[in-house]
Design a protein around this motif. Structure first.
Motif, PDB file in Angstrom:
ATOM      1  N   ALA A  16       1.199   3.173  -8.237  1.00 32.37           N
ATOM      2  CA  ALA A  16       0.417   4.149  -7.476  1.00 32.37           C
ATOM      3  C   ALA A  16       0.205   3.644  -6.062  1.00 32.37           C
ATOM      4  O   ALA A  16       0.264   2.442  -5.794  1.00 32.37           O
ATOM      5  CB  ALA A  16      -0.934   4.410  -8.147  1.00 32.37           C
ATOM      6  N   HIS A  18      -2.601   4.052  -2.754  1.00 38.97           N
ATOM      7  CA  HIS A  18      -3.954   4.448  -2.392  1.00 38.97           C
ATOM      8  C   HIS A  18      -4.145   4.195  -0.901  1.00 38.97           C
ATOM      9  O   HIS A  18      -3.821   3.109  -0.402  1.00 38.97           O
ATOM     10  CB  HIS A  18      -4.971   3.631  -3.200  1.00 38.97           C
ATOM     11  N   VAL A  23      -6.084   8.297  -4.085  1.00 36.23           N
ATOM     12  CA  VAL A  23      -4.712   8.057  -4.549  1.00 36.23           C
ATOM     13  C   VAL A  23      -3.817   9.127  -3.938  1.00 36.23           C
ATOM     14  O   VAL A  23      -4.084  10.321  -4.054  1.00 36.23           O
ATOM     15  CB  VAL A  23      -4.639   8.109  -6.089  1.00 36.23           C
ATOM     16  N   GLU A  26       1.268   8.724  -7.594  1.00 42.62           N
ATOM     17  CA  GLU A  26       1.260   7.878  -8.783  1.00 42.62           C
ATOM     18  C   GLU A  26       2.360   8.319  -9.731  1.00 42.62           C
ATOM     19  O   GLU A  26       2.791   9.482  -9.724  1.00 42.62           O
ATOM     20  CB  GLU A  26      -0.086   7.950  -9.505  1.00 42.62           C
ATOM     21  N   ALA A 176      -3.081   4.088 -10.840  1.00 44.37           N
ATOM     22  CA  ALA A 176      -4.008   4.841  -9.997  1.00 44.37           C
ATOM     23  C   ALA A 176      -5.428   4.318 -10.160  1.00 44.37           C
ATOM     24  O   ALA A 176      -6.177   4.174  -9.177  1.00 44.37           O
ATOM     25  CB  ALA A 176      -3.944   6.323 -10.335  1.00 44.37           C
TER      26      ALA A 176
END
Length: 224
Positions: A16, A18, A23, A26, A176
């Protein structure tokens, strides 16, 4: 900030991105035998979905387990390689903490994943962000009294319903959740809350010896 998170400590191969606020991409798949084949394509898919190149990543987060030897090493070696190639920090988080964070449970609860050999990796939490006991590796029957009456998150609960009757989602960790938890810690300046010291590569949580071992009474053959 652009965090890349990966985890291969469970049957889930997950990655994932961020951006410090949320987020942005993912991807996860579940295949306990193909961590090495699936992780890099999973990372490529996440980068493509986010529309960024790998060199845009400013930090890497890796799930450090506990988990089986081979699968866990895939994620940690990949994370370390990315960190070295990009010149960015690599942070380690307990995989069970990612499951706890994703659960959203408020009261005391347990996270348990499959450790094989009829055992589970487990830890106890007071909140999604607070681990108070563990991680450990035990047979479910041996910890039945210690976890009685508590909700249990993770695949371990589904495998041993007699010990863990109150099973809760999620079953497997997601990168995530790890990325979101890491972003919170970094924003709060809580670098010491990671599983590794700043500048030190994350170390795997095996909790027991690997299955592959040198045979006993190994005969050494030397040339005459």
């Amino acid at each position: 900030m652009l965090l890349l998170a990966v985890d291969t400590a469970t049957p889930a191969v997950t990655a994932a991105l961020h951006d410090g606020a949320s987020v942005v991409a993912e991807s996860s798949s579940v295949d306990a035998r193909r961590h090495g084949e699936l992780l890099l394509p999973t990372v490529d898919r996440v980068l493509a979905d986010a529309g960024v190149r790998l060199d845009a990543v400013t930090a890497v987060v890796a799930g450090v387990g506990p988990g089986p030897y081979t699968g866990l090493r895939v994620g940690l070696v990949t994370a370390a390689t990315f960190g070295s190639a990009l010149g960015v920090p690599v942070y380690g988080l307990c995989t069970l903490d990612g499951l706890a964070y994703a659960s959203g449970l408020d009261g005391p609860f347990v996270v348990a994943t499959d450790a094989r050999r009829k055992e589970v990796y487990w830890a106890r939490y007071d909140s999604p962000r607070s681990r108070v006991e563990g991680p450990f590796v035990d047979r479910p029957a041996d910890i039945a009294e210690r976890v009685a009456g508590l909700p249990v998150v993770g695949a371990g609960a589904l495998l041993y319903p007699d010990t863990f009757p109150d099973a809760r989602a999620p079953e497997h960790v997601s990168a995530a959740a790890l990325a979101s938890l890491a972003a919170e810690k970094l924003a709060a300046g809580a670098v010491g809350a990671f599983e590794n010291e700043p500048g030190v590569p994350p170390q795997p949580m095996y909790l027991r010896r690997p299955d592959a071992q040198v045979p006993k009474n190994y005969k050494v053959v030397t040339p005459k």
